[in-house]
Scaffold this motif. Structure first.
Motif, short mmCIF file in Angstrom:
data_model
loop_
_atom_site.label_atom_id
_atom_site.label_comp_id
_atom_site.label_asym_id
_atom_site.label_seq_id
_atom_site.Cartn_x
_atom_site.Cartn_y
_atom_site.Cartn_z
N HIS A 375 0.87 -1.18 0.00
CA HIS A 375 0.00 0.00 0.00
C HIS A 375 0.91 1.23 0.00
N ALA A 380 1.21 6.30 4.40
CA ALA A 380 0.89 4.91 4.73
C ALA A 380 1.79 4.41 5.84
N ASP A 478 -6.63 3.05 2.48
CA ASP A 478 -5.98 3.06 3.78
C ASP A 478 -6.07 1.67 4.42
#
Length: 915
Positions: A375, A380, A478
């Motif tokens: 991700h 992040a 997310d």
């Protein structure tokens, strides 16, 4: 004719939003678009169609985004006041009982186009409810467009009146004009009138391109400057009509309405007329014992968990794994687990082009984890190193003693293979459990299965990644949101297994089909997909040029026969030439009473004049060029240099495997030009293509199932079964049978399996109905066992509600009790045909499993393709004899029939040579 109404949901939502005033309810919630759509749906139900569906775009990118990264880039985001009406709209659609269709990787238009053509082929009238001009390309003899908001219907004449071109020219029309909304580039300054003028003069986009140097002025310069992009524009504007679907037109029946939910929705949004209509309707089972989901009559499989079964619809508890200690704890759980459910999150639906983003695991219902690996959104949190995680999991995934479970696990197996993990020990696949249990009860995707078998609403992809132009990659979601979505996938897969496996265990024949055929086939298909096949791009380009030259020759020959030039793609001009000027008999009419010029109509008069056959040949070449020779090179995978088709186990009711991108099952073999396409499927230097094809397998299965002595004798003696049949039917010695008599016998042999009537046989043979009926009567008198088998199969289907293959696969046929005679007769024809088609499907699957086991560990041969009753291999030249013998032996031994199961094997430098 039965009718299918396909509603273009996206089109109507936007149309209603812009057409109606900004209405709102007492809460201040916007209701204008919802009001318009609900009224349209109610009007549709009053028409009482036999089949219907509400089609909308699925979330995520489509194949057009891969073709052109600016596709739909100009579209503004959906207004918030419209976005808020989407969920209540879908809730209302579902509560009214409409099937809701959303297929990933394509647009709703492609789903509509595919179903429209399938329905038309089944003799079903199609009404596409839309205001989208692109849909005009679908209009045909039994396909019309209806705009329920304006009350207008568009047929062929309507398309011509509105656009100035025929439906067959709409794609080229759109390629020339472009589309500002979809950001399809056209020819600058080329408006609808100019495009229509060019197509009237040059017939097709290819004709316009070929004559671009003849067009003067600024518009001519503009055309010539944009020539390189026009093929792409045409491709973007073309509605796909060959989407691999897990359902067909006759599956789209209305479900019972959820009146409780409808009353809540109508009350909240203050739809007084709809509420009054609902209150005046006949009472339903609302409020009482609802047993509609637990049908057991006529053998229809029950979908309700048995009394005492565990509730599998509760909320799950999911863990986000981002530390080594968490990973170690989960690996410990995997070592002790009786069954491991796994799922991957990736960057693409195409397994051969996708990269992994994360992985989810579950070992007990309600408990699952998500391990993010890549991700990359701003801010992040730290994630575990991808290679470290996969190395740790490799030992578990490659341990065949640890049972594993997936939902459409073939995709995840291929993803993990990119990272050096060869998954072993796949014991279950919830998609295949559903497919084997009842192929026609539902679609077999996770969302549909969770709703049907668990009563559980899954988190949808668009809820976490957004929709349309604002949709983000999963790698940008997310971590907490991604965990909720991804871990649920593994959890729901495990829950589905707990719901479906007891059902399969209760029917031993279905359990055997699942455990001995479908599950072992998963890794076989996965390996075939990864291997891919070499394509000769230069050969395809040569064929495209030759097809274009041949099309031009056919045009010139047609002009000579007609005595003048005309547009071969124009039905109106064809009508004038064929029926007014040449005086040919119009044997088929359009719905408006005009002489038809579709393929069926031209075939009906092809024996009366040369021109109809030339037109048919021209159309066939044009389709070959656009579908294959111009397209195959564009889908070569840049990573491998090969074309990788996708095989689908859960899409065809009879058990057949289908494929897409490319659809290998549709590559034509009956014409020289069609067969030449196979010349582009080649072997690498030092290797050869080996093709092994079952000989008349469905006829052999008919002989086996019917036990008819005459048919058994014909096969056991190893002669020409069609000649033997002709000798029986016409009372001749085999050597006295003429070519036409053999052709008639062949038509009867194959036609009977597909429920062909005397009328259909008469048309195929070019004889009158009485003569065709006489042929069939003589056939049944010579082969009484076939008639007895067909009658017994129909009776059994009516009694049990299903038929079975030799190996126990079931096909449920709900229309056997339909009041509609056409639907009922269609179900009876399917009842007779399904045991043959389904048994043939089972046999070749068993053969693939046996051959793959023999190939295990060898590096001199690879199984590449499965097409109908044929397997195609890539074999090193020095291993041809060994592979030929082994493949033939295993294919012949895939079933023990009452007649020999013969296999024809050929070898060549390309697929065509191997036949």
């Amino acid at each position: 004719m039965p009718k299918l109404i396909l509603i273009d949901g996206s089109s109507y939502l936007y149309r209603a939003f812009h057409a109606l005033p900004p209405l709102s309810n007492a809460r201040g919630e916007p209701t204008g678009a919802l009001f318009g759509v609900v009224n349209m749906l109610r009007a549709t139900l009053k028409a009482n169609p036999d089949y219907l569906a509400f089609v909308s775009d699925a979330p995520g990118p489509t194949f057009r985004d891969a073709l052109y990264d600016r596709y739909k880039a100009n579209r503004p985001p959906m207004p918030e006041e419209l976005r808020s009406q989407v969920e209540p709209m879908l809730a209302t659609v579902g509560a009214l009982g409409f099937p809701i269709l959303r297929v990933g990787g394509v647009e709703g238009d492609d789903v509509i186009g595919t179903l429209a053509l399938q329905a038309q082929a089944l003799g079903i009238e199609v009404e596409v409810s839309t205001s989208d001009k692109d849909m005009a390309q679908l209009v045909g003899p039994h396909v019309t467009l209806v705009n329920t908001m304006t009350g207008t219907t568009t047929d062929r004449a309507g398309v011509l009146a509105k656009f100035g071109v025929q439906p067959e020219q709409i794609i080229d029309f759109l390629a020339l004009t472009g589309d500002a909304i979809d950001n399809i580039p056209g020819v600058p300054k080329c408006g609808p009138k100019t495009a229509a003028k060019w197509l009237a003069e040059y017939a097709t986009l290819d004709g316009v391109i070929a004559n671009a140097d003849k067009i003067g002025g600024k518009i001519g310069e503009s055309l010539r400057a944009t020539l390189p992009q026009l093929p792409l524009s045409r491709q973007l504007a073309t509605i796909k009509t060959d989407v691999a679907l897990e359902f067909g037109p006759t599956d789209l029946t209305r479900r019972e309405a959820d009146t409780t939910l409808l009353r809540e929705l109508y009350t909240r949004y203050e739809f007084k007329a709809a509420l009054k209509e609902l209150d005046n309707a006949a009472p339903t089972s609302e409020g009482g014992d609802d047993t509609s989901a637990a049908t057991t009559t006529k053998g229809i499989a029950t979908d309700v968990a048995p009394a005492g079964a565990a509730d599998l619809s509760f909320a799950g508890d999911y863990e986000l794994v981002t530390t080594p200690a968490q990973l170690d704890a989960w690996i410990e759980k995997l070592r002790d687990a009786p069954l491991i459910a796994f799922d991957t999150e990736t960057t693409s639906l195409d397994a051969m082009r996708a990269d992994i983003v994360g992985l989810s695991l579950a070992v007990e219902p309600g408990k699952a984890c998500y391990i993010p690996l890549d991700h990359d959104y701003p801010g992040a949190p730290p994630q575990l190193d991808r290679d470290t995680v996969l190395a740790a999991l490799k030992l578990v995934f490659e341990d065949a003693t640890r049972p594993k479970l997936g939902q459409h696990a073939k995709y995840d197996i291929n993803i993990l293979s990119h990272y050096g993990i060869a998954v072993q020990g796949l014991r279950h696949d919830s998609m295949l459990e559903s497919y084997v249990w009842n192929t026609t009860a539902t679609r077999h995707d996770m969302d549909s299965l969770a709703k049907k078998y668990l009563g559980y609403d899954t988190v949808k992809y668009e809820e976490v990644a957004g929709k349309g132009a604002k949709q983000i990659s999963f790698s940008q979601v997310d971590l907490d949101t991604a965990c909720r979505y991804a871990a649920e996938d593994a959890d729901v897969t495990l829950r589905l297994h707990h719901a479906l496996w007891p059902k399969l265990e209760s029917v031993p024949s279905l359990r055997r089909v699942y455990e001995e055929i479908e599950i072992p086939l998963v890794p076989v298909l996965a390996e075939m997909e990864r291997r891919g096949v070499l394509i000769d791009g230069d050969e395809l380009r040569r064929q495209s040029q030759q097809l274009g030259k041949r099309m031009l020759e056919l045009q010139q020959q047609s002009y000579a026969l007609a005595g003048r030039e005309f547009n071969l793609d124009s039905p109106k001009q064809l009508q004038a030439v064929l029926f007014d000027e040449l005086g040919l008999e119009a044997r088929l009419k359009t719905p408006t009473g005009q002489p038809s010029t579709n393929e069926e109509a031209l075939e009906a008069i092809a024996d009366t004049h040369e021109l109809p056959r030339l037109i048919l040949d021209y159309r066939g070449l044009a389709k070959l060029r656009s579908t294959y020779t111009d397209k195959l090179s564009s889908i070569v995978n840049p990573r491998t240099g090969r074309v990788h088709t996708s095989y689908h186990q859960g899409s065809v009711a009879t058990g057949r495997i289908s494929s897409s991108d490319p659809n290998l099952q549709n590559i034509p073999v009956r014409t020289e030009e069609g067969r030449r396409i196979r010349q582009a499927f080649i072997a690498p230097p030092g290797w050869r293509v080996l093709a092994a094809d079952y000989s008349q397998i469905e006829l052999r299965i008919m002989a086996h199932l019917s036990g008819d002595e005459g048919l058994l004798k014909a096969f056991r003696e190893g002669g020409d079964v069609h000649r033997a049949t002709a000798a029986e039917v016409f009372g001749l010695k085999p050597e006295e049978v003429s070519a036409n008599q053999r052709r008639a016998a062949k038509a009867i042999n194959f036609g009977l399996m597909y429920g062909m009537s005397a009328f259909g046989l008469a048309r195929q043979l070019g004889v009158d109905r009485a003569e065709a009926g006489d042929y069939m009567g003589r056939y049944f008198s010579r082969y009484p066992g076939v008639r007895a088998f067909m009658d017994a199969t129909r009776e059994q289907a009516h009694r049990d509600g299903y038929v079975e293959t030799i190996f126990g696969r079931r096909l449920y046929l709900e229309n056997l009790t339909s009041r509609n005679a056409g639907l009922r007769q269609g179900a009876e024809r399917a009842a007779v045909n399904a045991p043959m088609q389904g048994s043939a499907a089972d046999i070749i699957k068993r053969a693939m499993i046996a051959v793959a086991a023999w190939l295990q560990g060898r590096d001199d041969a690879h199984m590449l393709m499965q097409v109908h009753d044929e397997l195609v291999f890539e074999v090193r030249a020095d291993a041809i004899d060994a592979v030929r013998a082994a493949v033939s032996e295993r294919m012949s031994g895939a079933a023990q029939l009452a007649v020999p199961l013969l296999v024809d094997v050929g070898v060549g430098a390309n697929w065509d040579e191997a036949h």
